[in-house]
Design a protein around this motif. Sequence first.
Motif, PDB file in Angstrom:
ATOM      1  N   VAL A  37     -13.793  -2.220-111.446  1.00 13.16           N
ATOM      2  CA  VAL A  37     -13.399  -3.746-111.427  1.00 13.16           C
ATOM      3  C   VAL A  37     -13.870  -4.159-111.950  1.00 13.16           C
ATOM      4  CG1 VAL A  37     -13.392  -6.062-109.366  1.00 13.16           C
ATOM      5  CG2 VAL A  37     -12.456  -3.868-108.215  1.00 13.16           C
ATOM      6  N   LEU A  38     -15.694  -3.448-112.073  1.00  7.69           N
ATOM      7  CA  LEU A  38     -16.819  -4.663-113.476  1.00  7.69           C
ATOM      8  C   LEU A  38     -17.095  -3.350-114.016  1.00  7.69           C
ATOM      9  CD1 LEU A  38     -18.857  -6.527-110.651  1.00  7.69           C
ATOM     10  CD2 LEU A  38     -17.101  -6.981-112.443  1.00  7.69           C
TER      11      LEU A  38
ATOM     12  N   TYR B 241     -11.823  -5.755-115.494  1.00  5.26           N
ATOM     13  CA  TYR B 241     -11.559  -7.199-115.139  1.00  5.26           C
ATOM     14  C   TYR B 241     -10.339  -8.317-116.267  1.00  5.26           C
ATOM     15  CZ  TYR B 241     -15.652  -6.871-117.787  1.00  5.26           C
ATOM     16  OH  TYR B 241     -16.631  -7.465-118.918  1.00  5.26           O
TER      17      TYR B 241
ATOM     18  N   ARG C 132      -6.481  -8.637-112.700  1.00 10.82           N
ATOM     19  CA  ARG C 132      -7.042  -9.972-112.745  1.00 10.82           C
ATOM     20  C   ARG C 132      -5.900 -11.086-111.633  1.00 10.82           C
ATOM     21  NH1 ARG C 132      -9.749 -11.550-116.752  1.00 10.82           N
ATOM     22  NH2 ARG C 132      -9.770 -13.630-116.468  1.00 10.82           N
TER      23      ARG C 132
ATOM     24  N   THR D  62      -6.839  -9.488-108.270  1.00 11.15           N
ATOM     25  CA  THR D  62      -8.280 -10.107-107.172  1.00 11.15           C
ATOM     26  C   THR D  62      -8.201 -11.160-107.492  1.00 11.15           C
ATOM     27  OG1 THR D  62      -9.138 -10.104-110.028  1.00 11.15           O
ATOM     28  CG2 THR D  62     -10.254  -8.262-108.642  1.00 11.15           C
ATOM     29  N   ASP D  63      -7.331 -11.823-108.664  1.00  9.63           N
ATOM     30  CA  ASP D  63      -7.150 -13.600-108.126  1.00  9.63           C
ATOM     31  C   ASP D  63      -6.255 -13.934-106.734  1.00  9.63           C
ATOM     32  OD1 ASP D  63      -8.481 -14.188-109.794  1.00  9.63           O
ATOM     33  OD2 ASP D  63      -6.714 -14.342-111.563  1.00  9.63           O
TER      34      ASP D  63
ATOM     35  N   ASN E 207     -18.496 -10.414-113.885  1.00 13.83           N
ATOM     36  CA  ASN E 207     -18.738 -11.616-112.923  1.00 13.83           C
ATOM     37  C   ASN E 207     -17.984 -12.741-112.879  1.00 13.83           C
ATOM     38  OD1 ASN E 207     -19.165  -9.897-109.754  1.00 13.83           O
ATOM     39  ND2 ASN E 207     -21.026  -9.624-110.955  1.00 13.83           N
TER      40      ASN E 207
ATOM     41  N   TRP F  15     -15.890 -13.827-115.454  1.00 13.94           N
ATOM     42  CA  TRP F  15     -14.745 -13.664-115.243  1.00 13.94           C
ATOM     43  C   TRP F  15     -13.541 -13.423-114.957  1.00 13.94           C
ATOM     44  CZ3 TRP F  15     -11.302 -15.260-118.898  1.00 13.94           C
ATOM     45  CH2 TRP F  15     -11.692 -15.293-120.589  1.00 13.94           C
ATOM     46  N   ILE F  16     -13.940 -13.024-113.832  1.00 16.63           N
ATOM     47  CA  ILE F  16     -13.451 -12.796-112.485  1.00 16.63           C
ATOM     48  C   ILE F  16     -13.146 -13.966-111.347  1.00 16.63           C
ATOM     49  CG2 ILE F  16     -13.594 -11.872-110.186  1.00 16.63           C
ATOM     50  CD1 ILE F  16     -14.192  -9.196-111.268  1.00 16.63           C
TER      51      ILE F  16
ATOM     52  N   HIS G 226     -10.534 -16.659-110.593  1.00 18.17           N
ATOM     53  CA  HIS G 226     -10.002 -16.418-109.265  1.00 18.17           C
ATOM     54  C   HIS G 226     -10.588 -17.986-108.545  1.00 18.17           C
ATOM     55  CE1 HIS G 226     -10.029 -15.467-105.256  1.00 18.17           C
ATOM     56  NE2 HIS G 226     -11.217 -16.280-104.927  1.00 18.17           N
TER      57      HIS G 226
ATOM     58  N   TYR H 126     -10.302  -7.826-102.350  1.00 19.85           N
ATOM     59  CA  TYR H 126      -9.191  -6.622-103.446  1.00 19.85           C
ATOM     60  C   TYR H 126     -10.054  -4.956-102.842  1.00 19.85           C
ATOM     61  CZ  TYR H 126      -7.866  -3.845-107.221  1.00 19.85           C
ATOM     62  OH  TYR H 126      -7.426  -3.226-108.031  1.00 19.85           O
TER      63      TYR H 126
END
Length: 253
Positions: free
Chosen positions: A37-38, A44, A50, A53-54, A75, A77-78, A82, A130
Amino acid sequence: MKEQLYTIPLNDAVNAQDECPFCFIERSVEQDLLDFVLGSGSSYMEADIREMTDKAGFCRSHFQKMFDYGNTLGNAWILKTHYMKMIGEMQKEFAGFKPGKTSLKDKFKKTAESGNAIGMWVRQKEQSCYICKQYKDTYSRYMDTFFYLFRQDDDFRRKVADSKGFCLHHFGDLCEAADNKLSDKEKERFYEMVLPLMEKNMKRVAEDVAWMVEKFDYRNKDADWKNSKDSIQRGMQKLKGGYPADPPYKMNK
């Protein structure tokens, strides 16, 4: 039995002689998911990841672990996209919301049908994550692999029988899964192995913790620590799973 690619992680976990092979797997899979994820692969930044995760978001525990992981830009960007997704959903919920009129009967009777729509939406979001979902799917496959090896591989059964057993959390999952994955005869063999194994190892950890207490008695200050030095974290793990003494998992820069 010759190892297959999908059996190697479970065999490695049993060979590790940990307090619970499924805790061992859980930590490894969770760290892999945080890397995915990161990590430096920048998943991401990929639109399809995305989008997932969104939609799913992350639970409180995994937000904490993502923060500890240390990728500030990732983080951000996520969270950025989101929030866009959440605000859009929130506006739809708010637009269709009308506070219900509460009767005297409703004050004493709370049901899912009579619950507050906004509150239920929030609870639904809190239960969605997620990383939790990805881990749950992977964990289910490892459960299948465990019982496949239990049925087919004599060496695997011997390794489990000689292991330190399981934490109670994962042991409960194993017992529930055994009802659906094993025949009646196989269940007899399974429980003949794991019930004494669990009892023996619960007692072993309890004795280590008890000796830790005794070591604080001045009369035992020069006595051997035996296996008690890490008994607190092992004792906690045996009861609830996880690794209480683990430091935060951080990004490998």
